[in-house]
Write an enzyme that holds these catalytic residues in place. Structure first.
Site, PDB file in Angstrom:
ATOM      1  CG  ASP A  94      35.263  42.319  35.734  1.00  0.00           C
ATOM      2  OD1 ASP A  94      35.931  41.824  36.664  1.00  0.00           O
ATOM      3  OD2 ASP A  94      34.826  43.487  35.753  1.00  0.00           O
ATOM      4  CD  GLU A 193      33.204  48.823  42.978  1.00  0.00           C
ATOM      5  OE1 GLU A 193      33.568  47.767  42.425  1.00  0.00           O
ATOM      6  OE2 GLU A 193      32.400  49.626  42.473  1.00  0.00           O
TER       7      GLU A 193
END
Ligand code: KIV
Length: 277
Positions: A94, A193
């Site tokens: 990330d 998500e």
């Protein structure tokens, strides 16, 4: 899982383009977060296809309330350790908050550091259409990029909490457009998500790249979970989309308590208890 592409016993290193082939073949993609060397070895040996060194290390390992305080130095440190333990799974790091939002140039500099200094194969950034130029810049420079839309945790303060996104028609349409823009810009996969199942199905059918869901239902091309949720290392965190496959937290606490009791009762280490004359 096809052994040629992935699979528990395959020696093949999984690469970003292989995920697209998995989607085309209808093979589900298994992604899991990981933040350290010994866990990376276990997760890799267990046959996970993709290891995400998530900035969720902020809440799961560093004790922060969310991912916002996570720094480039944190990500470099943990990504390096994970990459030493992962030999088969594709690795994605990330990019932390403010490491890619300021300009595509700064994003390239930071993504480049992650690849050069840790051995990670690719990076993930949060955001939709607005980040298409950044994705293009990174991919052009040779850095594979995974997208992430829906509930993007670095924007929790904009959303006002960890809420399902894309519930009404307008926001659902925006997410479909975001997925298309990211795909056209060159991402190799998109994390979805906390979006409704039917929206995840629609996006999965619309874009050619694989979708990886978390709290996005069963119709995505793959699933991602947070390691600590999966094995019960974070028992106070109860989320609708989490399934706990083990109670490692309780196991560790009981083991440590047993060790402490044995030391206090002089049962550990074993051996003769009479002191030397
Ligand atoms: O950081 C993370 O763990 C993530 C997953 C929730 C997809 O981005």
């Amino acid at each position: 899982m096809s052994k040629a592409v992935s699979g528990k016993n395959s020696p093949t290193r999984i690469t970003a383009p292989m995920l697209q082939k998995m989607k085309e073949r209808g093979e589900k993609i298994v992604m899991l977060t990981c933040y350290d060397y010994p866990t990376a070895r276990l997760v890799d040996e267990a046959g996970v296809d993709v290891i995400l060194i998530g900035d969720s290390l902020g809440d799961n390992v560093l004790g922060y309330r969310n991912t916002i305080p996570v720094t480039m130095e944190d990500m470099l440190h943990h990504t390096r350790a994970v990459c030493l333990g992962a030999h088969r799974a594709l690795t994605i790091a990330d990019m932390p908050f403010l490491s890619y939002q300021i300009s595509p140039e700064e994003a390239l500099r930071n993504a480049g550091r992650l690849l050069k200094e840790t051995g990670v194969q690719s990076v993930k950034i949060e955001g939709g259409t607005a980040f298409a130029p950044t994705v293009r810049k990174l991919v052009t420079a040779g850095i594979p990029v995974c997208g992430h839309i829906g509930l993007t945790p670095q924007s929790v303060n904009v959303f006002g909490g960890f809420r399902v996104q894309g519930r009404n028609e307008e926001s659902a349409e925006r997410l479909v457009q975001d997925a298309c823009a990211l795909s056209e810009a060159g991402v190799f996969a998109i994390v979805l998500e906390l979006v409704p199942d039917e929206l995840a199905r629609r996006i999965t059918k619309t874009v050619p790249v694989p979708t990886i869901g978390i709290g996005a239902g069963p119709f995505c091309d793959g699933q991602v979970q947070v390691f600590h949720d999966l094995v019960g290392l974070n028992p106070s965190r109860t989320l609708r989309h989490v399934k706990r496959y083990a109670e490692a937290g309780a196991l560790i606490r009981d083991a440590v308590a047993a060790y402490a009791a044995e030391v206090r009762e002089s049962l550990f280490p074993p051996g003769e208890k009479t002191p030397d004359a």
